[in-house]
Design an enzyme around this catalytic site. Structure first.
Site, PDB file in Angstrom:
ATOM      1  N   ASN A   1       0.681   2.705  11.701  1.00  0.00           N
ATOM      2  CA  ASN A   1      -0.135   3.277  12.650  1.00  0.00           C
ATOM      3  C   ASN A   1       0.102   2.531  14.110  1.00  0.00           C
ATOM      4  OD1 ASN A   1      -2.006   1.354  10.629  1.00  0.00           O
ATOM      5  ND2 ASN A   1      -2.166   1.151  12.827  1.00  0.00           N
TER       6      ASN A   1
ATOM      7  N   MET B   1      -2.725  -7.639   7.075  1.00  0.00           N
ATOM      8  CA  MET B   1      -3.909  -8.319   6.166  1.00  0.00           C
ATOM      9  C   MET B   1      -3.288  -8.842   5.179  1.00  0.00           C
ATOM     10  SD  MET B   1      -6.868  -5.558   6.333  1.00  0.00           S
ATOM     11  CE  MET B   1      -7.241  -4.391   7.883  1.00  0.00           C
ATOM     12  N   SER B   2      -1.947  -9.060   4.807  1.00  0.00           N
ATOM     13  CA  SER B   2      -1.257  -9.526   3.708  1.00  0.00           C
ATOM     14  C   SER B   2      -0.156 -10.315   3.982  1.00  0.00           C
ATOM     15  CB  SER B   2      -1.242  -8.279   2.886  1.00  0.00           C
ATOM     16  OG  SER B   2       0.125  -7.410   3.225  1.00  0.00           O
TER      17      SER B   2
ATOM     18  N   HIS C   1      -7.910   3.813   6.753  1.00  0.00           N
ATOM     19  CA  HIS C   1      -7.152   3.594   5.673  1.00  0.00           C
ATOM     20  C   HIS C   1      -6.246   4.613   5.158  1.00  0.00           C
ATOM     21  CE1 HIS C   1      -5.303   1.087   2.272  1.00  0.00           C
ATOM     22  NE2 HIS C   1      -5.820   2.115   1.336  1.00  0.00           N
TER      23      HIS C   1
ATOM     24  N   SER D   1       0.885  -1.259  -0.012  1.00  0.00           N
ATOM     25  CA  SER D   1       0.012  -0.040  -0.050  1.00  0.00           C
ATOM     26  C   SER D   1       0.567   1.229  -0.070  1.00  0.00           C
ATOM     27  CB  SER D   1      -0.965   0.107   1.208  1.00  0.00           C
ATOM     28  OG  SER D   1      -1.543  -0.907   1.381  1.00  0.00           O
TER      29      SER D   1
ATOM     30  N   HIS E   1      -3.137   0.466  -4.488  1.00  0.00           N
ATOM     31  CA  HIS E   1      -2.422  -0.425  -5.270  1.00  0.00           C
ATOM     32  C   HIS E   1      -2.463  -0.234  -6.565  1.00  0.00           C
ATOM     33  CE1 HIS E   1      -2.660  -2.081  -1.124  1.00  0.00           C
ATOM     34  NE2 HIS E   1      -1.458  -3.145  -1.326  1.00  0.00           N
TER      35      HIS E   1
ATOM     36  N   TYR F   1      -9.107 -10.432   1.388  1.00  0.00           N
ATOM     37  CA  TYR F   1     -10.326  -9.634   1.709  1.00  0.00           C
ATOM     38  C   TYR F   1     -11.031  -8.984   0.683  1.00  0.00           C
ATOM     39  CZ  TYR F   1      -7.500  -5.320   1.657  1.00  0.00           C
ATOM     40  OH  TYR F   1      -6.653  -4.318   1.375  1.00  0.00           O
ATOM     41  N   GLU F   2     -10.167  -8.769  -0.446  1.00  0.00           N
ATOM     42  CA  GLU F   2     -10.979  -8.241  -1.584  1.00  0.00           C
ATOM     43  C   GLU F   2     -11.989  -9.445  -2.326  1.00  0.00           C
ATOM     44  OE1 GLU F   2      -8.126  -5.882  -4.404  1.00  0.00           O
ATOM     45  OE2 GLU F   2      -6.908  -6.929  -3.172  1.00  0.00           O
TER      46      GLU F   2
ATOM     47  N   ALA G   1       2.250  -2.515   4.652  1.00  0.00           N
ATOM     48  CA  ALA G   1       2.112  -1.433   5.670  1.00  0.00           C
ATOM     49  C   ALA G   1       1.541  -2.253   7.002  1.00  0.00           C
ATOM     50  CB  ALA G   1       1.161  -0.633   5.186  1.00  0.00           C
TER      51      ALA G   1
ATOM     52  N   HIS H   1      -5.373  -8.909  -1.976  1.00  0.00           N
ATOM     53  CA  HIS H   1      -5.548  -9.432  -0.839  1.00  0.00           C
ATOM     54  C   HIS H   1      -6.890 -10.352  -0.754  1.00  0.00           C
ATOM     55  CE1 HIS H   1      -3.870  -5.451  -0.649  1.00  0.00           C
ATOM     56  NE2 HIS H   1      -3.005  -5.968   0.602  1.00  0.00           N
TER      57      HIS H   1
HETATM   58  N1  HPA Z   1      -3.924  -3.593  11.168  1.00  0.00           N
HETATM   59  C1  HPA Z   1      -4.064  -4.322  10.279  1.00  0.00           C
HETATM   60  N2  HPA Z   1      -3.508  -4.004   8.840  1.00  0.00           N
HETATM   61  C2  HPA Z   1      -2.857  -2.887   8.925  1.00  0.00           C
HETATM   62  C3  HPA Z   1      -2.966  -1.944   9.922  1.00  0.00           C
HETATM   63  C4  HPA Z   1      -3.339  -2.453  11.248  1.00  0.00           C
HETATM   64  O1  HPA Z   1      -3.247  -1.871  12.116  1.00  0.00           O
HETATM   65  N3  HPA Z   1      -2.001  -0.732   9.411  1.00  0.00           N
HETATM   66  C5  HPA Z   1      -1.842  -1.322   8.156  1.00  0.00           C
HETATM   67  N4  HPA Z   1      -2.405  -2.196   7.795  1.00  0.00           N
END
Ligand code: HPA
Length: 277
Positions: free
Chosen positions: A235, A211-212, A247, A30, A61, A85-86, A113, A83
């Site tokens: 974060n 998530m990846s 996001h 990302s 992406h 989740y998509e 990320a 991903h």
């Molecule tokens: N959680 C899941 N996926 C992420 C996060 C998070 O805090 N930050 C960036 N991708």
């Protein structure tokens, strides 16, 4: 056509277009797409023309495949991944990695990320993975094994290549960049985690959450590619600050880190090119 044949066909199509076997594939997460702009003799491979190539729907992406050189080293940069989740199946998520393996690419580098779970991490930190915890609820190797791709029960002890971790650390120190080590846990997403889930994975030994990446890493190891993953903390993970997660915030932090991460990857590729045949 079978999955296997589709993979072979995609590999041949890319190979015909770029005419070299890349030494390193670099998959950018990302908001981290800028490395492709530094390639010399760049050739873009339009993935829209490849049957079964999954196209990312996630914002940030770009879904480009660019081949070129970094110094003397032939590399293939994949901007954007897909991903689970998509809505893509595990096979679809793994397709690009299978194609890289089929092409004979020996080194698989990825960036992503993540949320910082460890109290020692802050947004903007770069972390080289030394292990992972797969909480995504699936394994991309499920189903009949293709024995000439790899073993039925691949070892995962040495997933994150120690020599590549050392190279990443050496590259970082030559740039005056701090690079930490960490364990990455992945949930399926797309909702962010709850504070209780973050406390749980911290107890389990995770430093980062995302998530990846894990499905691709498993497939890359299945095909015996040597793997290195650099994660950028976007974060504090859920519940660590009195703040909501978005996001947009992830993308903003990645935009700030993209230049540093590109420099790190370039330096890693240069060291790899000079040292590892
Ligand atoms: N959680 C899941 N996926 C992420 C996060 C998070 O805090 N930050 C960036 N991708």
């Amino acid at each position: 056509m079978s999955y296997r044949e589709e993979v072979a066909r995609a590999a041949k199509l890319i190979q015909d277009r770029i005419r070299t076997v890349p030494k390193v594939a670099v998959v950018l997460g990302s908001g981290l797409g800028s490395l492709a702009d530094s390639l010399e003799d760049a050739v873009t491979v339009p993935v829209a023309g490849i049957d079964r190539w999954p196209v990312s729907t996630a914002p940030g992406h770009a879904g480009r495949l660019v081949s070129g050189r970094l110094g003397d080293v032939p590399v293939l940069v994949m901007q954007g991944r897909v991903h689970y989740y998509e809505g893509y199946s595990p096979e679809e998520v793994a397709f690009p990695t299978r194609v890289l393996g089929e092409m004979g690419v020996p080194f698989y580098f990825a960036t992503n990320a993540s949320g910082g779970v460890s109290h020692d991490l802050s947004p903007g930190d770069l972390v080289v993975l030394h292990d992972h915890i797969n909480l995504q609820g699936f394994n991309p190797l499920r189903g009949r094994n293709e024995d000439d791709w790899g073993p039925r029960f691949p070892d995962m002890t040495f997933t994150y290549d120690r020599e590549l971790i050392a190279i990443a650390e050496e590259a970082a120190s030559s740039l005056g960049e701090r690079l930490k080590r960490g364990v990455y846990a992945a949930f399926p997403g797309p909702s962010f985690e709850t504070p209780a889930e973050i406390r749980m994975i911290r107890t389990l030994g995770a430093d980062l959450v995302g998530m990846s990446t894990i499905p691709e890493v498993i497939v890359a190891r299945h095909m015996d590619m040597r793997v290195c993953v650099i994660s950028c903390v976007a974060n504090y993970a859920a519940g660590m600050k009195e703040a909501v997660m978005t996001h947009e915030q992830v993308m903003k932090e990645m935009g700030k880190a993209a230049g540093r991460l590109s420099r790190l990857l370039k330096s890693m590729v240069a060291i790899l090119g000079s040292r590892v045949p």
